[in-house]
Write an enzyme that holds these catalytic residues in place. Sequence first.
Site, short mmCIF file in Angstrom:
data_model
loop_
_atom_site.label_atom_id
_atom_site.label_comp_id
_atom_site.label_asym_id
_atom_site.label_seq_id
_atom_site.Cartn_x
_atom_site.Cartn_y
_atom_site.Cartn_z
N HIS A 126 76.71 37.11 60.73
CA HIS A 126 78.08 36.77 60.02
C HIS A 126 78.54 35.23 60.15
O HIS A 126 79.60 34.48 59.42
CB HIS A 126 79.19 37.71 60.23
CG HIS A 126 79.65 37.49 61.68
ND1 HIS A 126 79.50 38.39 62.72
CD2 HIS A 126 80.99 37.00 62.19
CE1 HIS A 126 80.18 37.91 63.69
NE2 HIS A 126 80.73 37.19 63.40
N ASP A 156 73.17 42.02 62.73
CA ASP A 156 74.01 40.75 62.62
C ASP A 156 73.84 39.81 63.28
O ASP A 156 74.41 39.17 64.52
CB ASP A 156 75.43 41.46 63.09
CG ASP A 156 76.54 40.21 62.75
OD1 ASP A 156 76.41 39.60 61.92
OD2 ASP A 156 77.44 40.08 63.67
N SER A 232 81.72 34.61 68.50
CA SER A 232 80.58 35.30 67.93
C SER A 232 79.32 34.56 68.07
O SER A 232 79.39 33.34 67.50
CB SER A 232 80.97 35.65 66.40
OG SER A 232 82.19 36.39 66.13
#
Length: 484
Positions: A126, A156, A232
């Site tokens: 992402h 992911d 992230s």
Amino acid sequence: MRAGLFVCENSTHIDSVATPEDALFRILTFCLSMSIAALSPAQAQTVPQSMAQIQLSYAPLVKQAAPGVVNIYAQRVVAERRNPFADDPFFGDLFRNFGQTTPRVQNSLGSGVIVGSDGLVVSNYHVVGQATEIRVVLSDRREFAAEVVLTDEQSDLAVLQLQGARDLPALSLADSDGAEVGDLVLAIGNPFGVGQTVSSGIISGLARSGIAVGSGRGYFLQTDAPINPGNSGGALVNMAGELVGVNTAIITRSGGSNGIGFAIPANLVAQVVSQARDGRERFQRPWAGVTAQAMDAALADAFDQTIPAGVVLLELHPDSPLAKAGLQRGDVILSVDGGEVNSAPEMMFRLAAKGIGGQSVLEARRGTDSREVTIDLIAPPESPERQTRRIDARSALAGLEVMRINPAVIAEFGLSPDADGILVTQAQDLAGRVGLRPGDVLLAINGEPVQSTADVARLSRAQTRAWVIELIREGRQLSLRFRL
């Protein structure tokens, strides 16, 4: 400065010290040694030999691990629809697709982990998925352009290759199966774009598999080390300076950290990186060909289990490696390669972390009998051929794209193991206007069964105005009736 006199709990005096700092060190060392002396030999530890050992710090660990974590700046071009009714509470929904689309540059900020001295970096899908331009900044402020070499939206994860990079400080990967609740960890990343930041915490949960990330649900380690937007793709490292997980998601009500964060285990990261080095562009998982349900209290009672454990097999494809090993519907899988499994994502994680080409040993229970079976870890077979076909403009179903369902298609589109027939993968133009949708499974057109994509092409050219299409949508059988 006059020497001081200090007293600890055992009324022992320490005098003749040169400075208060020396006195503090001696009294702390002495009191600690008295406490250790009260422990059994198995519990006793080495007495600190310096003030630095008393003043415990993560600084040496951070100096070791931080250079292996990078900041990532990504750009992607998205189509944005200019809608004058977008903010209207009523007309906004009615005119959702009103207006022309215009391209807009969307920026994203995240982190990554160097896993190869040759410039191989792992991050979140992402963060860099579908990016048109990626810039990576190292902790020493060097910058590199990067390109995505492998992606896996389901977990992911994405792997990048830095252009022109060499001799970079790479983090080694830990065995994430060895992680335990209570282990100390550090989260390193670039939250909110403020620069590289380190936060500390512990592993607060294992086998978390109910969190949605990207297009699917994964299997995660849970940590209370603060993770915020921008973290992230960053590193979750253990006290040995090894990568134990890649930070990927949080549960929050405010947008900031609430102490519940999730990291993708390093064992899966290792397999993704291995496939990237082998030249794959998409991560390929071993095919199980099953659906399974976690054992709960109600099921445990029905299966005469005192404690709920394992997963129950609900459906098996005839060509499934588990079916070929003799397993069947209703069997309970208790472990994979010695690791307990208590959810379907956990079972699939353990198979995916092992990789294609090897074998896994499953502990299974049927009734009161337990046994071990060995399965081959294979890619989903492309048999029969998928026969992808697009219906041309001369047909009544123009804009329709279909393919024959096989195990590879089942795995790619997340279909049920018992799915069969012709799958709709695109429904544009006239095909979309009559009500067909991607994911529909075609059964018959105007009363004639369809068994191949050639049948769909032939039947779509029928000279008739009244149409009836039998299909399965989301597990329900439907009939589309329309006139052209």
